[in-house]
Motif scaffolding. Structure first.
Motif, mmCIF file in Angstrom:
data_model
loop_
_atom_site.group_PDB
_atom_site.id
_atom_site.type_symbol
_atom_site.label_atom_id
_atom_site.label_comp_id
_atom_site.label_asym_id
_atom_site.label_seq_id
_atom_site.Cartn_x
_atom_site.Cartn_y
_atom_site.Cartn_z
ATOM 1 N N ARG A 145 2.655 -4.891 10.030
ATOM 2 C CA ARG A 145 3.975 -5.540 10.069
ATOM 3 C C ARG A 145 4.703 -5.431 8.737
ATOM 4 O O ARG A 145 5.913 -5.242 8.684
ATOM 5 C CB ARG A 145 3.816 -7.030 10.416
ATOM 6 C CG ARG A 145 3.520 -7.335 11.856
ATOM 7 C CD ARG A 145 3.259 -8.834 12.051
ATOM 8 N NE ARG A 145 4.414 -9.648 11.739
ATOM 9 C CZ ARG A 145 5.400 -9.921 12.594
ATOM 10 N NH1 ARG A 145 5.372 -9.429 13.814
ATOM 11 N NH2 ARG A 145 6.413 -10.680 12.231
ATOM 12 N N LEU A 146 3.949 -5.588 7.646
ATOM 13 C CA LEU A 146 4.560 -5.637 6.317
ATOM 14 C C LEU A 146 4.437 -4.318 5.552
ATOM 15 O O LEU A 146 4.795 -4.241 4.376
ATOM 16 C CB LEU A 146 3.924 -6.774 5.510
ATOM 17 C CG LEU A 146 4.117 -8.172 6.122
ATOM 18 C CD1 LEU A 146 3.280 -9.202 5.383
ATOM 19 C CD2 LEU A 146 5.589 -8.568 6.106
ATOM 20 N N ASP A 153 -4.281 -4.088 -0.782
ATOM 21 C CA ASP A 153 -3.507 -5.321 -0.916
ATOM 22 C C ASP A 153 -4.300 -6.512 -0.408
ATOM 23 O O ASP A 153 -4.863 -6.483 0.688
ATOM 24 C CB ASP A 153 -2.196 -5.191 -0.123
ATOM 25 C CG ASP A 153 -1.155 -6.184 -0.596
ATOM 26 O OD1 ASP A 153 -1.439 -7.398 -0.533
ATOM 27 O OD2 ASP A 153 -0.074 -5.751 -1.028
ATOM 28 N N LEU A 154 -4.347 -7.573 -1.186
ATOM 29 C CA LEU A 154 -5.101 -8.769 -0.812
ATOM 30 C C LEU A 154 -4.414 -9.588 0.278
ATOM 31 O O LEU A 154 -5.071 -10.337 1.006
ATOM 32 C CB LEU A 154 -5.307 -9.672 -2.040
ATOM 33 C CG LEU A 154 -6.151 -9.121 -3.184
ATOM 34 C CD1 LEU A 154 -6.126 -10.100 -4.356
ATOM 35 C CD2 LEU A 154 -7.581 -8.886 -2.728
ATOM 36 N N TYR A 155 -3.107 -9.438 0.384
ATOM 37 C CA TYR A 155 -2.348 -10.352 1.233
ATOM 38 C C TYR A 155 -2.790 -10.381 2.702
ATOM 39 O O TYR A 155 -2.961 -11.479 3.262
ATOM 40 C CB TYR A 155 -0.848 -10.049 1.152
ATOM 41 C CG TYR A 155 -0.052 -10.959 2.062
ATOM 42 C CD1 TYR A 155 0.314 -12.240 1.662
ATOM 43 C CD2 TYR A 155 0.301 -10.554 3.356
ATOM 44 C CE1 TYR A 155 1.007 -13.090 2.507
ATOM 45 C CE2 TYR A 155 0.998 -11.392 4.206
ATOM 46 C CZ TYR A 155 1.345 -12.661 3.777
ATOM 47 O OH TYR A 155 2.010 -13.504 4.618
ATOM 48 N N PRO A 156 -2.967 -9.255 3.391
ATOM 49 C CA PRO A 156 -3.272 -9.334 4.827
ATOM 50 C C PRO A 156 -4.515 -10.165 5.146
ATOM 51 O O PRO A 156 -4.489 -11.014 6.046
ATOM 52 C CB PRO A 156 -3.455 -7.863 5.231
ATOM 53 C CG PRO A 156 -2.611 -7.114 4.250
ATOM 54 C CD PRO A 156 -2.780 -7.857 2.953
ATOM 55 N N ALA A 195 2.700 -22.660 4.750
ATOM 56 C CA ALA A 195 3.838 -21.735 4.859
ATOM 57 C C ALA A 195 4.312 -21.179 3.520
ATOM 58 O O ALA A 195 4.584 -19.965 3.418
ATOM 59 C CB ALA A 195 4.995 -22.405 5.600
ATOM 60 N N PRO A 196 4.442 -21.992 2.466
ATOM 61 C CA PRO A 196 4.932 -21.425 1.186
ATOM 62 C C PRO A 196 4.055 -20.270 0.691
ATOM 63 O O PRO A 196 4.582 -19.255 0.190
ATOM 64 C CB PRO A 196 4.897 -22.619 0.241
ATOM 65 C CG PRO A 196 5.058 -23.818 1.128
ATOM 66 C CD PRO A 196 4.299 -23.470 2.378
ATOM 67 N N VAL A 201 4.875 -13.560 -0.017
ATOM 68 C CA VAL A 201 4.901 -12.085 -0.035
ATOM 69 C C VAL A 201 6.286 -11.563 0.310
ATOM 70 O O VAL A 201 6.696 -10.499 -0.134
ATOM 71 C CB VAL A 201 3.847 -11.508 0.944
ATOM 72 C CG1 VAL A 201 4.243 -11.761 2.397
ATOM 73 C CG2 VAL A 201 3.662 -10.015 0.733
ATOM 74 N N ALA A 202 7.037 -12.342 1.120
ATOM 75 C CA ALA A 202 8.376 -11.893 1.518
ATOM 76 C C ALA A 202 9.365 -12.008 0.387
ATOM 77 O O ALA A 202 10.391 -11.352 0.412
ATOM 78 C CB ALA A 202 8.844 -12.726 2.716
#
Length: 202
Positions: A145-146, A153-156, A195-196, A201-202
């Motif tokens: 998606r991103l 990348d650590l985010y997913p 949520a924050p 990442v966005a």
């Protein structure tokens, strides 16, 4: 055409037997506790043979874990279908709400199964194994998606892990309240907290 009809009928019959076994087992397990129920009692309650039981399930644990079987695929499909411009926290909240709402739709049975899983070490271990698999699947979807590299990348993985931590926390709170708390409301409250971080990442 006849062959296809025969396959469909066989599949329906198999599902009916599986559902009957699952229902009988879950009623017994919820009433007596996991360790107190034998497979002989389950098959007697379902009106089938022990041989039939083992055609469908390898163990008592598998009867309960089947309750969770489709959740991972359904959550990934839900995440894949969310609007591309939706913030990550909103997409993941809807993804988790899918499973929470499925539990709420069968609240009495689902609550007893959740309490059974959380209160039985062997079932909890299997549940955590499932969650690890779901985390990888949701992480892969978040990376797509991103447009992130899931290996670099650590985010997913972190995002999927946070969402599933919220899922587990909601189930625990719902279980501890013996169904008094609203799981949908708990989910929304949990995602307000995370949520924050999800949307950073966005």
């Amino acid at each position: 055409m006849t062959k296809q009809a025969g396959v469909t009928l066989a599949e329906r019959k198999r599902q009916l037997v599986s559902d009957e076994l699952s229902g009988a087992a879950l009623r017994l397990l919820a009433r007596k506790g996991f360790d107190a129920v034998t497979i002989d009692e389950i098959v007697a309650a379902a009106g089938v043979s022990k041989r039939t039981f083992f055609r469908y399930f390898a163990s008592k644990e598998d009867v309960v874990i089947q309750f969770l079987a489709g959740m991972g695929a359904a959550m990934r499909a839900e995440l894949a279908g969310r609007p591309a411009d939706e913030p990550p926290s909103v997409a993941l909240r809807h993804t988790i709400r899918l499973s929470i709402d499925a539990c709420a739709d069968h609240a009495d049975q689902a609550l007893r199964v959740v309490q059974l899983i959380l209160g039985t070490p062997s079932l909890l271990a299997r549940f955590l194994e499932r969650q690890a698999q779901w985390r990888d699947e949701l992480a892969a979807e978040m990376a797509d998606r991103l447009e992130l590299d899931p290996r670099a990348d650590l985010y997913p993985q972190l995002a999927a892990g946070m969402a599933l931590a919220a899922f587990g926390t909601v189930l625990q709170q719902w279980s501890d309240s013996d169904g008094a708390e609203d799981p949908a409301d708990l989910t929304d409250r949990a995602f307000e907290i995370i949520a924050p971080a999800l949307d950073a990442v966005a």
